[in-house]
Write an enzyme that holds these catalytic residues in place. Structure first.
Site, PDB file in Angstrom:
ATOM      1  N   CYS A 113       0.812  -1.218   0.000  1.00 32.15           N
ATOM      2  CA  CYS A 113       0.000   0.000   0.000  1.00 32.15           C
ATOM      3  C   CYS A 113       0.846   1.268   0.000  1.00 32.15           C
ATOM      4  O   CYS A 113       0.587   2.196  -0.769  1.00 32.15           O
ATOM      5  CB  CYS A 113      -0.946   0.001   1.199  1.00 32.15           C
ATOM      6  SG  CYS A 113      -0.113  -0.031   2.818  1.00 32.15           S
ATOM      7  N   HIS A 169      -1.893   0.825   7.219  1.00 31.90           N
ATOM      8  CA  HIS A 169      -2.392   0.792   5.841  1.00 31.90           C
ATOM      9  C   HIS A 169      -2.707   2.208   5.379  1.00 31.90           C
ATOM     10  O   HIS A 169      -3.079   3.069   6.185  1.00 31.90           O
ATOM     11  CB  HIS A 169      -3.642  -0.083   5.748  1.00 31.90           C
ATOM     12  CG  HIS A 169      -4.105  -0.328   4.341  1.00 31.90           C
ATOM     13  ND1 HIS A 169      -3.380  -1.061   3.427  1.00 31.90           N
ATOM     14  CD2 HIS A 169      -5.229   0.082   3.684  1.00 31.90           C
ATOM     15  CE1 HIS A 169      -4.029  -1.097   2.280  1.00 31.90           C
ATOM     16  NE2 HIS A 169      -5.149  -0.407   2.411  1.00 31.90           N
ATOM     17  N   ASN A 181      -6.133   1.687  -3.342  1.00 32.03           N
ATOM     18  CA  ASN A 181      -5.154   1.141  -2.416  1.00 32.03           C
ATOM     19  C   ASN A 181      -4.639  -0.196  -2.928  1.00 32.03           C
ATOM     20  O   ASN A 181      -5.104  -0.716  -3.950  1.00 32.03           O
ATOM     21  CB  ASN A 181      -5.749   1.001  -1.011  1.00 32.03           C
ATOM     22  CG  ASN A 181      -6.672  -0.207  -0.861  1.00 32.03           C
ATOM     23  OD1 ASN A 181      -6.765  -0.793   0.204  1.00 32.03           O
ATOM     24  ND2 ASN A 181      -7.372  -0.607  -1.923  1.00 32.03           N
TER      25      ASN A 181
END
Length: 218
Positions: A113, A169, A181
């Site tokens: 990510c 994340h 993402n």
């Protein structure tokens, strides 16, 4: 005939000069700096710089490929196609969409990510940010906020997906509750309103940058 000492000096100088010609260019340091250059020329899908055509009304003409791109991502975001205006962003997303997730990965074979965010911001906006989601969250050049109503295209969105870690994340907001993402299903466009994401949402971050030079280090 040149004296041997002078000839030797000239030879050494020539060798040193030729070596410098073949030095590899230094890649941008993505580890700490934050940089932006808004004077980027437009690029087509192949990455080459191209002039922007105009129609008879003097407005920028949209190619067939770009029109299809706008339609495609308008469906993803569930918005009118005319609201898709940042074509450089969506060309990048289209190039990376469905790339597999790989922890620590940075290439088309697999990307995580934070590497996706780092590459996206560098290639689309010429903004350079730290490598990990934790570093990206805590850099001095990110203005953090919690309210979803304040989100705008290009804002970073941070999540806590692993217990015991404050930030694990990150994604980039696109609009209408959607963000791009790289997670378990690879590079995808997700809905921030889904329970999985709402339960793990921490905050969002807007990049604060000088528009012509590096401004800070982490």
């Amino acid at each position: 005939m040149l004296p041997r000492k002078i000839f030797g000096t000239l030879l050494i100088t020539l060798i040193l000069s030729s070596c410098s010609l073949f030095k590899k260019p230094v890649a941008p340091d993505y580890s700490t700096s934050l940089y932006i250059n808004n004077n980027l020329p437009d690029r087509n899908s192949s990455g080459t710089v191209s002039a922007t055509p105009v129609n008879h009304a003097g407005k920028p003409a949209v190619s067939r490929a770009d029109s299809l791109l706008k339609d495609k991502y308008a469906r993803y975001l569930q918005v009118p196609a005319d609201s898709i205006t940042n074509l450089r962003l969506y060309r990048f997303i289209d190039e990376w969409l469905n790339t597999p997730y790989q922890w620590g990965g940075t290439t088309k074979r697999g990307i995580d990510c934070s590497a996706l965010m780092q590459r996206l911001l560098a290639e689309v906006y010429d903004i350079y940010i730290p490598r990990t989601s934790y570093q990206q969250y805590f850099t001095d050049n990110v203005e953090r906020f919690a309210r979803w109503e304040s989100l705008a295209e290009g804002d970073l969105i941070f999540f806590k997906t692993i217990p015991g870690n404050p930030i694990t994340h990150v994604g980039l907001y696109l609009g209408n509750g959607r963000f791009v993402n790289s997670a378990s299903r690879g590079v995808t466009i997700e809905n921030l309103r889904k329970p999985y994401w709402t339960e793990r949402y921490v905050a969002s971050g807007r990049l604060i940058v000088n528009r012509s030079r590096k401004v800070a280090k982490n």
